[in-house]
Design a protein around this motif. Sequence first.
Motif, PDB file in Angstrom:
ATOM      1  N   SER A  80       0.821  -1.220   0.000  1.00 22.64           N
ATOM      2  CA  SER A  80       0.000   0.000   0.000  1.00 22.64           C
ATOM      3  C   SER A  80       0.850   1.262   0.000  1.00 22.64           C
ATOM      4  O   SER A  80       0.336   2.349  -0.188  1.00 22.64           O
ATOM      5  N   PRO A  85       1.113   1.646   6.648  1.00 25.24           N
ATOM      6  CA  PRO A  85       0.367   0.575   5.990  1.00 25.24           C
ATOM      7  C   PRO A  85      -0.865   0.210   6.805  1.00 25.24           C
ATOM      8  O   PRO A  85      -1.116   0.812   7.834  1.00 25.24           O
ATOM      9  N   GLY A  86      -1.562  -0.767   6.370  1.00 27.83           N
ATOM     10  CA  GLY A  86      -2.665  -1.228   7.194  1.00 27.83           C
ATOM     11  C   GLY A  86      -3.834  -1.756   6.409  1.00 27.83           C
ATOM     12  O   GLY A  86      -4.845  -2.110   6.983  1.00 27.83           O
ATOM     13  N   ASN A  87      -3.738  -1.796   5.082  1.00 27.73           N
ATOM     14  CA  ASN A  87      -4.878  -2.344   4.360  1.00 27.73           C
ATOM     15  C   ASN A  87      -4.765  -3.856   4.234  1.00 27.73           C
ATOM     16  O   ASN A  87      -3.774  -4.462   4.626  1.00 27.73           O
ATOM     17  N   SER A  88      -5.774  -4.484   3.663  1.00 33.25           N
ATOM     18  CA  SER A  88      -5.797  -5.941   3.594  1.00 33.25           C
ATOM     19  C   SER A  88      -4.715  -6.477   2.658  1.00 33.25           C
ATOM     20  O   SER A  88      -4.209  -7.569   2.865  1.00 33.25           O
ATOM     21  N   ALA A  89      -4.325  -5.722   1.627  1.00 35.91           N
ATOM     22  CA  ALA A  89      -3.256  -6.175   0.721  1.00 35.91           C
ATOM     23  C   ALA A  89      -1.941  -6.311   1.490  1.00 35.91           C
ATOM     24  O   ALA A  89      -1.188  -7.256   1.269  1.00 35.91           O
ATOM     25  N   ASP A  90      -1.668  -5.375   2.384  1.00 33.82           N
ATOM     26  CA  ASP A  90      -0.455  -5.457   3.209  1.00 33.82           C
ATOM     27  C   ASP A  90      -0.490  -6.715   4.068  1.00 33.82           C
ATOM     28  O   ASP A  90       0.496  -7.438   4.177  1.00 33.82           O
ATOM     29  N   ASN A  91      -1.624  -6.974   4.682  1.00 37.82           N
ATOM     30  CA  ASN A  91      -1.755  -8.123   5.566  1.00 37.82           C
ATOM     31  C   ASN A  91      -1.637  -9.429   4.776  1.00 37.82           C
ATOM     32  O   ASN A  91      -0.976 -10.365   5.227  1.00 37.82           O
TER      33      ASN A  91
END
Length: 138
Positions: A80, A85-91
Amino acid sequence: GKAPFVATFNVGSTYKLSRFIMWQRPDSWAYGHGNPRDFSLWGSNACSPKDAQLPLVAAPGTVVGDWVNLGNSNFPPPPSGMPVPGNSADNEFVKAGVNFNVPFNPPSVKFLRLAVAKTWSSGSFAHVLEMSFYGKPD
């Protein structure tokens, strides 16, 4: 604690490594907390390697006591973008694990030592969820 933060593993036999996968702690810890950002992998073929104060940075192949630097790595930045960061793609990226190559023809090792120079939070500790190592037995 003071960097580098180290964890030592006995790999059970003697191996010549070629790569490894690192999984950081996901979810609310992804790209934060004690997850490694800059780190080195060290190895030893000694039967009982002596502890040594490892440097924050050293060239691959550098020897410190019973330990040789197998390579320096940086965990890739979050998909991201930086700095937060912190969105679902990062996770999902963290959950998939990241491959790292051992960048030269390393010596065979019985022990591995992860030395974390900097975490994503720049804190005073480090942690990893899991690591898998690949290579050929010697």
